[in-house]
Design an enzyme around this catalytic site. Structure first.
Site, mmCIF file in Angstrom:
data_model
loop_
_atom_site.group_PDB
_atom_site.id
_atom_site.type_symbol
_atom_site.label_atom_id
_atom_site.label_comp_id
_atom_site.label_asym_id
_atom_site.label_seq_id
_atom_site.Cartn_x
_atom_site.Cartn_y
_atom_site.Cartn_z
ATOM 1 N N GLU A 27 0.837 -1.208 0.000
ATOM 2 C CA GLU A 27 0.000 0.000 0.000
ATOM 3 C C GLU A 27 0.873 1.260 0.000
ATOM 4 O OE1 GLU A 27 -1.469 2.007 3.340
ATOM 5 O OE2 GLU A 27 -1.131 0.318 4.707
ATOM 6 N N LYS A 161 -4.244 -1.693 14.645
ATOM 7 C CA LYS A 161 -3.564 -0.782 15.563
ATOM 8 C C LYS A 161 -4.312 -0.673 16.862
ATOM 9 C CE LYS A 161 -2.012 2.024 12.020
ATOM 10 N NZ LYS A 161 -3.194 2.028 11.224
HETATM 11 N N1 PSU Z 1 -1.061 1.297 8.995
HETATM 12 C C1 PSU Z 1 0.042 2.077 9.181
HETATM 13 N N2 PSU Z 1 0.039 3.321 8.669
HETATM 14 C C2 PSU Z 1 -1.006 3.784 7.944
HETATM 15 C C3 PSU Z 1 -2.166 2.965 7.741
HETATM 16 C C4 PSU Z 1 -2.124 1.730 8.295
HETATM 17 O O1 PSU Z 1 0.992 1.663 9.814
HETATM 18 O O2 PSU Z 1 -0.925 4.898 7.455
HETATM 19 C C5 PSU Z 1 -3.298 3.426 6.874
HETATM 20 C C6 PSU Z 1 -3.682 2.247 5.965
HETATM 21 O O3 PSU Z 1 -3.592 2.689 4.629
HETATM 22 C C7 PSU Z 1 -5.109 1.918 6.332
HETATM 23 C C8 PSU Z 1 -5.615 3.279 6.718
HETATM 24 O O4 PSU Z 1 -5.806 1.336 5.267
HETATM 25 O O5 PSU Z 1 -4.516 3.809 7.501
HETATM 26 C C9 PSU Z 1 -6.894 3.225 7.477
HETATM 27 O O6 PSU Z 1 -7.440 4.502 7.500
HETATM 28 P P1 PSU Z 1 -8.969 4.712 7.976
HETATM 29 O O7 PSU Z 1 -8.967 4.296 9.419
HETATM 30 O O8 PSU Z 1 -9.247 6.173 7.770
HETATM 31 O O9 PSU Z 1 -9.808 3.817 7.100
#
Ligand code: PSU
Ligand code: MN
Length: 308
Positions: A27, A161
């Protein structure tokens, strides 16, 4: 389905896919929104090297000037890592960025869409988005969970997370029929920490077993993705008790500053980086590398299964 016109497959990725060789998608929101320059670019380069070392071809997915990129060259990756106007793209806005000629990092959800379009079955990331704490009032549930339910890609992460509500995230995944396989542990990991208070929904101990599981799902006509949760290596982990304080503090700051919507995850990550004196970033980089290695091994095992 033919690839959309505005899609570029990086030549080494196209060659590997045509030959049935293992490919691992990566990603790019982690590059554009998850880590600061220049560590973001260095991390992305090292992760690609690890995948190559394991005998697979890396394909970082992003949107650059309206084109969906399946695999980036070194200079393209570096340019993306320095862009300050990059959008954060999920299922809702991937096509928007393409139609408008914009540039953006793809989240887990949007990267899964790109990977599947190109025929890539395995994808490595840091952590997935999930159900945020307080979702019962904010309704903040990541589109990553829906995407896992509908798009047949194996996503290798270090769990969800700990800024999320891990128990609720697991409940949603179960409801949507997404298997959560913890690699070599009976406890669901929590990104920076190897453990959480949740047991592993499923456990497997080898890349071959994970490949065989996904293949069996396909044989039953059960479509959709799979989440592999790979605990951060011991030497890089920040224990859950220690993270709890930092997370509570970051969350209180987000609330005080009125942070909402897609800004929440990047804000919390940046705040936790400050609160841990940069240690959270070191851990984040270590776990992404660890996930890339496992994803490559799964891709190699899947390619071997296909060729028998
Ligand atoms: N994990 C990380 N850093 C990030 C993300 C995940 O260590 O930046 C990002 C991923 O791209 C994940 C997104 O899909 O955060 C999720 O964002 P939201 O909670 O707004 O859907
Ligand atoms: Mn959200």
């Amino acid at each position: 389905m033919p690839l959309p016109q505005a899609t570029d497959i990086h030549p080494p990725v196209a060659e590997a896919l045509a030959a049935g060789e293992p490919v691992v998608a990566l990603e790019s929101t982690i590059i554009t929104h998850g880590m600061p320059w220049p560590q973001n670019n260095q991390m992305a380069a090292e992760v690609e090297e690890i995948i190559a070392e394991e005998g697979a071809v890396p394909a970082t997915i992003a949107v650059m000037d309206g084109r969906l990129k399946i695999g980036l060259s070194g200079p393209e990756r570096e340019a993306l890592a320095q862009r300050r106007d990059a959008l954060k793209l999920s299922r809702a806005d991937l096509a928007f960025a393409m139609a408008q000629g914009r540039t953006g990092g793809t989240t887990v959800a949007a990267t899964m869409i790109g990977a599947h379009l190109a025929g890539i079955a395995v994808f490595a990331t840091g952590g997935i988005g999930g159900v945020h704490r307080g979702a019962e009032t904010s309704f903040d549930i990541s589109a990553d969970l829906d995407e896992l339910a509908r798009t047949p890609v194996i996503v290798v992460s270090a769990g969800a997370k700990a800024i999320l509500d891990i128990a609720k995230t697991l409940e949603v995944l179960e409801t949507r029929g997404v298997p959560v396989v913890v690699y070599r542990s009976d406890i669901m990991p929590a990104f920076w920490s190897r453990t959480s208070s949740c047991p592993a929904p499923l456990r497997l101990d080898s890349p071959g077993d994970i490949a065989a599981f996904q293949k069996m799902r396909g044989a039953l006509g059960i479509s959709g993705g799979m989440l592999v949760a790979n605990p951060v290596p011991e030497e890089a982990e920040i224990p859950a008790e220690e993270m709890a304080d930092h997370i509570a503090r970051a969350q209180a700051d987000a609330a005080a500053e009125g942070i909402a919507g897609k800004a929440v995850t990047p804000f919390l990550l940046a705040r936790i980086f400050e609160l841990t004196g940069g240690r959270s970033l070191t851990t984040n980089i270590a776990l992404v590398k660890n996930n890339a290695r496992l994803a490559a091994r799964i891709a190699v095992a899947l390619a071997a299964e296909r060729s028998v």
